[in-house]
Design an enzyme around this catalytic site. Structure first.
Site, mmCIF file in Angstrom:
data_model
loop_
_atom_site.group_PDB
_atom_site.id
_atom_site.type_symbol
_atom_site.label_atom_id
_atom_site.label_comp_id
_atom_site.label_asym_id
_atom_site.label_seq_id
_atom_site.Cartn_x
_atom_site.Cartn_y
_atom_site.Cartn_z
ATOM 1 N N GLU A 371 0.819 -1.238 0.000
ATOM 2 C CA GLU A 371 0.000 0.000 0.000
ATOM 3 C C GLU A 371 0.840 1.271 0.000
ATOM 4 O O GLU A 371 0.583 2.208 0.755
ATOM 5 C CB GLU A 371 -0.981 -0.034 1.180
ATOM 6 C CG GLU A 371 -1.904 -1.240 1.082
ATOM 7 C CD GLU A 371 -2.904 -1.377 2.224
ATOM 8 O OE1 GLU A 371 -2.920 -0.506 3.107
ATOM 9 O OE2 GLU A 371 -3.667 -2.354 2.210
ATOM 10 N N ASP A 416 -0.917 -3.611 -3.611
ATOM 11 C CA ASP A 416 -1.746 -2.441 -3.270
ATOM 12 C C ASP A 416 -3.221 -2.705 -3.551
ATOM 13 O O ASP A 416 -3.585 -3.608 -4.296
ATOM 14 C CB ASP A 416 -1.300 -1.202 -4.043
ATOM 15 C CG ASP A 416 -1.376 0.050 -3.168
ATOM 16 O OD1 ASP A 416 -2.405 0.237 -2.485
ATOM 17 O OD2 ASP A 416 -0.410 0.824 -3.163
ATOM 18 N N GLU A 478 -5.829 -10.441 -2.655
ATOM 19 C CA GLU A 478 -6.770 -10.330 -1.525
ATOM 20 C C GLU A 478 -8.212 -10.190 -2.018
ATOM 21 O O GLU A 478 -8.995 -9.407 -1.477
ATOM 22 C CB GLU A 478 -6.410 -9.117 -0.652
ATOM 23 C CG GLU A 478 -4.993 -9.129 -0.141
ATOM 24 C CD GLU A 478 -4.629 -7.956 0.762
ATOM 25 O OE1 GLU A 478 -5.546 -7.234 1.201
ATOM 26 O OE2 GLU A 478 -3.441 -7.764 1.024
HETATM 27 O O1 9MR Z 1 -7.800 -8.739 7.389
HETATM 28 C C1 9MR Z 1 -6.793 -8.084 8.122
HETATM 29 C C2 9MR Z 1 -7.291 -7.721 9.506
HETATM 30 O O2 9MR Z 1 -7.556 -8.891 10.241
HETATM 31 C C3 9MR Z 1 -6.236 -6.879 10.217
HETATM 32 O O3 9MR Z 1 -6.757 -6.437 11.461
HETATM 33 C C4 9MR Z 1 -5.845 -5.677 9.365
HETATM 34 C C5 9MR Z 1 -4.729 -4.869 9.984
HETATM 35 O O4 9MR Z 1 -3.540 -5.583 10.042
HETATM 36 O O5 9MR Z 1 -5.419 -6.113 8.095
HETATM 37 C C6 9MR Z 1 -6.398 -6.830 7.385
HETATM 38 O O6 9MR Z 1 -5.857 -7.214 6.151
HETATM 39 C C7 9MR Z 1 -5.516 -6.149 5.266
HETATM 40 C C8 9MR Z 1 -4.244 -6.565 4.571
HETATM 41 O O7 9MR Z 1 -3.241 -6.821 5.512
HETATM 42 C C9 9MR Z 1 -3.777 -5.477 3.609
HETATM 43 N N1 9MR Z 1 -4.832 -5.132 2.690
HETATM 44 C C10 9MR Z 1 -6.121 -4.806 3.275
HETATM 45 C C11 9MR Z 1 -6.575 -5.944 4.189
HETATM 46 C C12 9MR Z 1 -7.941 -5.631 4.777
HETATM 47 O O8 9MR Z 1 -7.849 -4.508 5.598
#
Ligand code: 9MR
Length: 570
Positions: A371, A416, A478
């Site tokens: 990101e 990203d 994702e």
């Molecule tokens: O799904 C993830 C959630 O459980 C966590 O609390 C959060 C913060 O670390 O991250 C979420 O996953 C994210 C991913 O790491 C990066 N892209 C966006 C995802 C959804 O927020």
């Protein structure tokens, strides 16, 4: 005498309450049940359960609210697992606590297991028990005060309040002594009676007004059998790409694990490889969670997509602070310190993987930088803490360090969200082109692809075509397709038509990828089944969101058929 009279009234009140308590339940199903030491024996056995809700407070308050005067915020550093927990402060009555709406989360008439880890917030000792002036509360139920009057001031209690036949009902489920020194589990089986309205779960105390911490909340239920008469996703898409899913520890046993190993060939640890999970304090690495997921992968022959090394979130604050607590800036000295920390982190991760797994290391790909793109900035890079200290060069540093640490065979991605949008796509492509021109070892672009039914598939296809022209590898890292058309759309049920529409969306998406053979190297969804989706808790509680391929009962949805056999869509 003035003092004596209220005291006598209270004593009499307490006596009446004790009698009420002894005489029978406070509400239909509910006497306080066994405490954490003796979990309710009727709870479903762990190996057959699916998760209907989990709150880990790593990304916000997960839809929990303050009750009464209480306020809830996340608290970093005092977590039972991960980096944060929920801090409940400003409590002026014992019943003031943290509350979660259970509407749409639990199915009336079905037994669920509720588990909530609690403790008093460190530094909260010495707060007064409220028992002495107990005079009834908003709940209209003073049974818990009787417990407090009985002397066990520092107990926390799990309660469900709900409406039944036009009346407020309070189901006091389980209570247990707590202190500031250790996390304690409040765990019980619970069946929401049919016909109940507005069920809400809350954590309250029986006396103390201390600040509370809450973490690792799960609501589970018995899972129906995993379907064995449908094609494995990974077989159906074998000619296209490997299919993966994000996983947490809840997915590694029982029915979810069966679903996982049946359909997927790669996994991404949803949180276990993030810097907050791996190095919460400088130099103190905690690999247990990661090892659990990676051991599972090795055991089941799954490849692992590593997520993530450099990100502006889920990275402990210490990375960006000097020893004296000062925030690092762009001085040469601070730059050297941050670079050294970056290198130490990446190397420690690589060394651990090498030591533990050697040639069997399942982590073949990494989201090195996550990101980083911001189309609003001239250089296309988000202004984050990495950038503030190291400037735009931090991205190149991260890739070079990763290449060095993981070797030439590990595929390195710039990952990203929102790359399907024209501006972000352009900015990401510019950044990647620049990195490649500079000889930075970036192998590919990860498209998170958190989309919703309102995002035209043609935009995604344009993005795939753009990066195919650049000659870089692409991974869909994702994927989820929200059925709400925006985060603001409040669904009060999961409409069947939306699920059908979603099936067609997944079908169209696959067709778009197939028009660019070889362009997409892997496709991962962000969660195994709907109830495990991050969208259920972000930006607020959304119990009816259903963005994934399998439903809360682990059964295939139209979304699954859209990928596997569109002829099966109605
Ligand atoms: O799904 C993830 C959630 O459980 C966590 O609390 C959060 C913060 O670390 O991250 C979420 O996953 C994210 C991913 O790491 C990066 N892209 C966006 C995802 C959804 O927020």
């Amino acid at each position: 005498m003035r003092r004596l009279i209220p005291a006598l009234i209270l004593a009499a009140g307490a006596l009446v309450l004790v009698v009420v308590l002894l005489a029978g339940p406070l509400s239909p199903s509910q006497e306080p049940e066994p405490t954490a030491a003796a979990p309710a024996s009727t709870a479903a056995a762990p190996e057959r359960v699916s998760t209907v809700l989990s709150s880990e407070f790593e990304d916000g308050t997960d839809g929990w609210e303050g009750l009464g005067t209480a306020e809830v915020t996340t608290r970093e550093g005092d977590a039972r697992s991960g980096a944060s927990s929920l801090l409940v402060s400003g409590r002026t009555e014992a019943w003031n606590g943290a509350l979660l709406d259970l509407q749409g989360v639990v199915t009336p008439g079905t037994e669920h297991t509720l588990s909530v880890w609690v403790r008093l917030a460190p530094g909260a000792a010495g707060t007064e028990p409220a028992a002495a002036d107990a005079g009834g509360d908003e709940t209209g139920d003073t049974g818990d005060r009787a417990v407090a009057a009985g002397g066990e001031a520092d107990e926390l209690q799990l309660t469900v309040r709900r409406d039944a036949d036009g009346e407020r009902v309070y189901d006091h489920l389980v209570h247990t002594p707590v202190g500031t020194d250790a996390w304690v589990e409040l765990r019980t089986a619970y069946t929401l009676p049919e016909g109940s309205q507005h069920p809400e779960l809350y954590v309250e105390s029986t006396g103390t007004l201390a600040d509370l911490l809450v973490d690792d909340v799960t609501v589970t239920k018995e899972a129906p059998p995993v379907q064995t008469d449908i094609p494995a996703l990974r077989d159906a898409l074998a000619a296209d790409f490997p299919v993966g899913t994000a996983v947490g520890r809840q997915d590694l046993e029982g029915a979810p694990a069966e679903l996982l190993t049946r359909h997927f060939s790669t996994i991404t640890p949803e949180n276990a490889l993030k810097p907050t999970s791996l190095q919460p304090h400088e130099g103190e690495f905690t690999f247990e969670q990661a090892d659990q997921v990676l051991d599972f992968a090795v055991e089941h022959g799954l490849a692992v997509h590593g997520h993530t090394l450099v990100w502006h979130r889920s990275t402990p604050d210490w990375f960006f602070r000097a020893a004296d607590g000062r925030e690092l800036g762009p001085s040469a000295e601070d730059q050297a310190l941050l670079l050294a920390r970056l290198e130490a982190h990446v190397r420690a991760v690589a060394d651990h993987l090498q030591e533990r797994y050697g040639d069997a290391n399942p982590v073949r790909t990494w989201d090195v930088v996550n990101e980083a793109i911001d189309p609003e900035e001239d250089d296309g890079l988000r202004r984050n803490q990495w950038y503030a200290v190291l400037g735009p060069e931090y991205v190149a540093h991260a890739f070079r360090i990763a290449r060095e640490a993981f070797g030439p065979d590990t595929v390195l991605y710039l990952n990203d969200y929102g790359t399907e949008g024209a501006a972000k796509r352009r900015a990401a492509a510019d950044v990647v082109r620049r990195l490649l021109d500079e000889g930075v070892p970036v192998d590919g672009v990860g498209h998170q692809m958190h989309v919703n039914l309102g995002v035209p598939v043609s935009r995604i296809e344009d993005t795939i075509a753009t990066f195919a022209d650049l000659g870089v590898r692409q991974a869909v890292t994702e994927l989820d397709v929200a059925i709400a058309e925006s985060p603001d759309e409040a669904l009060d049920h999961t409409p069947r038509e939306r699920l059908d529409e979603q099936g067609l969306y997944y079908q169209d998406l696959l067709a778009a990828f197939r028009r660019h053979p070889g362009a997409v190297s892997s496709l991962s969804v962000w969660g195994l089944y709907d109830a495990r989706s991050w969208l259920r808790a972000w930006p607020t509680e959304r119990p009816y969101e259903a963005p994934l391929l399998f439903d809360g009962d682990l059964q295939a949805k139209p979304a699954y058929w859209g990928l596997v056999d569109p002829a099966r869509l109605d």
